[in-house]
Scaffold this active site. Structure first.
Site, PDB file in Angstrom:
ATOM      1  N   ASN A 156       0.794  -1.228   0.000  1.00 40.53           N
ATOM      2  CA  ASN A 156       0.000   0.000   0.000  1.00 40.53           C
ATOM      3  C   ASN A 156       0.827   1.278   0.000  1.00 40.53           C
ATOM      4  O   ASN A 156       0.335   2.345   0.376  1.00 40.53           O
ATOM      5  CB  ASN A 156      -0.960  -0.008   1.193  1.00 40.53           C
ATOM      6  CG  ASN A 156      -1.825  -1.251   1.210  1.00 40.53           C
ATOM      7  OD1 ASN A 156      -1.712  -2.060   2.114  1.00 40.53           O
ATOM      8  ND2 ASN A 156      -2.649  -1.444   0.196  1.00 40.53           N
ATOM      9  N   ILE A 196       1.120   7.007   0.538  1.00 39.06           N
ATOM     10  CA  ILE A 196       0.489   5.866   1.187  1.00 39.06           C
ATOM     11  C   ILE A 196      -0.972   5.754   0.778  1.00 39.06           C
ATOM     12  O   ILE A 196      -1.716   6.740   0.817  1.00 39.06           O
ATOM     13  CB  ILE A 196       0.593   6.026   2.721  1.00 39.06           C
ATOM     14  CG1 ILE A 196       2.070   6.155   3.115  1.00 39.06           C
ATOM     15  CG2 ILE A 196      -0.072   4.864   3.451  1.00 39.06           C
ATOM     16  CD1 ILE A 196       2.300   6.761   4.471  1.00 39.06           C
ATOM     17  N   CYS A 197      -1.371   4.553   0.400  1.00 38.36           N
ATOM     18  CA  CYS A 197      -2.760   4.275   0.061  1.00 38.36           C
ATOM     19  C   CYS A 197      -3.442   3.762   1.333  1.00 38.36           C
ATOM     20  O   CYS A 197      -3.335   2.591   1.675  1.00 38.36           O
ATOM     21  CB  CYS A 197      -2.825   3.234  -1.056  1.00 38.36           C
ATOM     22  SG  CYS A 197      -4.500   2.885  -1.593  1.00 38.36           S
ATOM     23  N   LEU A 198      -4.095   4.673   2.038  1.00 37.18           N
ATOM     24  CA  LEU A 198      -4.754   4.346   3.299  1.00 37.18           C
ATOM     25  C   LEU A 198      -6.063   5.122   3.357  1.00 37.18           C
ATOM     26  O   LEU A 198      -6.063   6.347   3.193  1.00 37.18           O
ATOM     27  CB  LEU A 198      -3.844   4.727   4.477  1.00 37.18           C
ATOM     28  CG  LEU A 198      -4.377   4.490   5.887  1.00 37.18           C
ATOM     29  CD1 LEU A 198      -4.644   3.006   6.134  1.00 37.18           C
ATOM     30  CD2 LEU A 198      -3.390   5.016   6.920  1.00 37.18           C
TER      31      LEU A 198
END
Length: 152
Positions: free
Chosen positions: A80, A87-89
């Site tokens: 992620n 950041i893919c959150l």
């Protein structure tokens, strides 16, 4: 100049100093409260254990109504995390809430290290290895953990 965002960031910083969560730290950069430097220590019992990972957090005057931009400065191999460190959150995007503070952002990222979401990959190679070849994934993570020591 005191703005709502800057006052909130001062409160976030004070809270982080008074009640620091385990394994994370952060502080405003020397001359700009809108840019923070942070460190996340790799969670115990995970491939990231013993790693020391640096991040930058950039806030806008719309904080806390809009999420900050958070990026790993340290090299990261994770399903992620994009190549540029972003950041893919979900809480940094569509699930953001003004109730989140710097402390909760950092602890959420620390949790993500241990519990990636391979269904929303930012790094498809890391996601594939995480799902299909854990040993190789952990080997790659070990390499970035070692590199994080040199970057300190």
């Amino acid at each position: 100049m005191s703005t709502p965002a800057r006052r909130r960031l001062m409160r976030d910083f004070k809270r982080l100093q008074e009640d620091p969560p385990a394994g994370v730290s952060g502080a405003p950069s020397e001359n700009n409260i809108m840019v923070w430097n942070a460190v996340i220590f790799g969670p115990e019992g995970t491939p990231f254990e013993d790693g020391t990972f640096k991040l930058t957090i950039e806030f806008t005057e719309e904080y806390p109504n809009k999420p900050p931009t958070v990026r790993f400065v340290s090299k990261m191999f994770h399903p992620n995390v994009y190549a540029d460190g972003s950041i893919c959150l979900d809480i940094l995007q569509n699930r953001w809430s003004p109730t989140y503070d710097v402390s909760s952002i950092l602890t959420s990222i620390q949790s993500l290290l241990d519990e990636p979401n391979p269904n929303s990959p930012a790094n498809s190679q890391a996601a594939q290895l995480y799902q299909e070849n854990k040993r190789e994934y952990e080997k790659r993570v070990s390499a970035i953990v070692e590199q994080s020591w040199r970057d300190c």
